[in-house]
Design a protein around this motif. Sequence first.
Motif, mmCIF file in Angstrom:
data_model
loop_
_atom_site.group_PDB
_atom_site.id
_atom_site.type_symbol
_atom_site.label_atom_id
_atom_site.label_comp_id
_atom_site.label_asym_id
_atom_site.label_seq_id
_atom_site.Cartn_x
_atom_site.Cartn_y
_atom_site.Cartn_z
ATOM 1 N N GLU A 1 0.811 -1.216 0.000
ATOM 2 C CA GLU A 1 0.000 0.000 0.000
ATOM 3 C C GLU A 1 0.847 1.271 0.000
ATOM 4 O O GLU A 1 0.388 2.320 -0.464
ATOM 5 C CB GLU A 1 -0.946 -0.028 1.203
ATOM 6 C CG GLU A 1 -1.953 -1.186 1.111
ATOM 7 C CD GLU A 1 -2.680 -1.494 2.408
ATOM 8 O OE1 GLU A 1 -3.659 -2.268 2.371
ATOM 9 O OE2 GLU A 1 -2.269 -0.968 3.473
ATOM 10 N N GLY A 2 2.042 1.170 0.535
ATOM 11 C CA GLY A 2 2.988 2.270 0.443
ATOM 12 C C GLY A 2 2.907 3.247 1.601
ATOM 13 O O GLY A 2 1.820 3.493 2.142
ATOM 14 N N PRO A 3 4.060 3.827 1.992
ATOM 15 C CA PRO A 3 4.086 4.770 3.122
ATOM 16 C C PRO A 3 3.253 6.019 2.896
ATOM 17 O O PRO A 3 2.675 6.558 3.846
ATOM 18 C CB PRO A 3 5.584 5.105 3.254
ATOM 19 C CG PRO A 3 6.187 4.735 1.941
ATOM 20 C CD PRO A 3 5.393 3.581 1.432
ATOM 21 N N ALA A 4 3.165 6.489 1.644
ATOM 22 C CA ALA A 4 2.384 7.705 1.372
ATOM 23 C C ALA A 4 0.906 7.470 1.655
ATOM 24 O O ALA A 4 0.231 8.313 2.257
ATOM 25 C CB ALA A 4 2.584 8.145 -0.077
ATOM 26 N N ARG A 5 0.407 6.317 1.256
ATOM 27 C CA ARG A 5 -1.007 6.006 1.473
ATOM 28 C C ARG A 5 -1.284 5.771 2.952
ATOM 29 O O ARG A 5 -2.340 6.142 3.463
ATOM 30 C CB ARG A 5 -1.398 4.776 0.663
ATOM 31 C CG ARG A 5 -2.898 4.567 0.609
ATOM 32 C CD ARG A 5 -3.255 3.457 -0.333
ATOM 33 N NE ARG A 5 -4.692 3.278 -0.400
ATOM 34 C CZ ARG A 5 -5.266 2.211 -0.936
ATOM 35 N NH1 ARG A 5 -4.522 1.247 -1.464
ATOM 36 N NH2 ARG A 5 -6.576 2.094 -0.957
ATOM 37 N N ILE A 6 -0.359 5.146 3.623
ATOM 38 C CA ILE A 6 -0.508 4.917 5.062
ATOM 39 C C ILE A 6 -0.597 6.257 5.784
ATOM 40 O O ILE A 6 -1.481 6.464 6.631
ATOM 41 C CB ILE A 6 0.681 4.096 5.600
ATOM 42 C CG1 ILE A 6 0.649 2.676 5.041
ATOM 43 C CG2 ILE A 6 0.652 4.066 7.136
ATOM 44 C CD1 ILE A 6 1.863 1.847 5.399
#
Length: 297
Positions: free
Chosen positions: A192-197
């Motif tokens: 999901e990626g750090p940006a989405r988190i």
Amino acid sequence: MPVRDWLAALAVISAWGINFVVIKVGLHEIPPLLLGGLRFGLVAFPAVFFIKRPLLAWRSLLLYALTLSFGQFVFLFTAIYVGMPAGLASLVLQSQAFFTVLIAALFLGERVRWPNVLGIVVAVLGLVLIEQGALPGSVSVLGFILTLCAALSWACGNIVVKRIGKVDMLGLVVWAALIPPIPFFVLSWVIEGPARIRHSLLSISAVGVASVIYLALVATIVGYVLWGRLLGRHPVSKIAPLSLLIPVIGLVSSWLLLGEHLSLIQWVGGAVVMLGLALNVFGLQFAQKIFSGKARN
């Protein structure tokens, strides 16, 4: 089964039936892997500092966590996220009852009788009708398959609980919850990626927070503790099929709260699945009454 156990079963069934609506709502704001990590993180902390670790090996805790917790919900959350309707997921997930009976026969030596086999055959037919009767774009094939995988994981977890036997279920649920956040958060970071988190956590609303709290405290701690105690006191083949009422609540709550609708063929398929579950639970008892009546005549 004592009245208190029937009431406990009813409480679990209600909590888990509404659970599917809550998951769908939560996934509007939080991606599935992150939601899983938050759910079990809240189950474990801060409760783990106040509740004693159950007297069982870490291996048993690991098996419980990887089947009933991580395995079931990594599949279920992803299934609903990719398009599986919440109400339909509540129905298909109950195939765990049949998986449980079959696995119990293989690993616990519990006898599989003809009503179990007939119930499985009927339920499989119902599942086929549900999948075939889906309106174009209304049900993801991937979501359907992932929901079946979640059901298999739940069934494996039922067997783990049965093998564990009598144990402090609150301690088991809380301490086992230490494990799932690790793979959930790792997969969330990678997929999901750090940006989405970061975006999900910073923009979460009160509804999103309430969803996580419900999933952690009601559906997990209350639901699993009561369900585990029931499995510890009664045969797996008697407890697991009680979940046949969960899709009733799941379908009704999804219709009322989410506006989900099924096609006529899917309703027929759902009825066939319920018939299969009923055969699995009551088939032998019904047959014995019929044959005993004929013998007396």
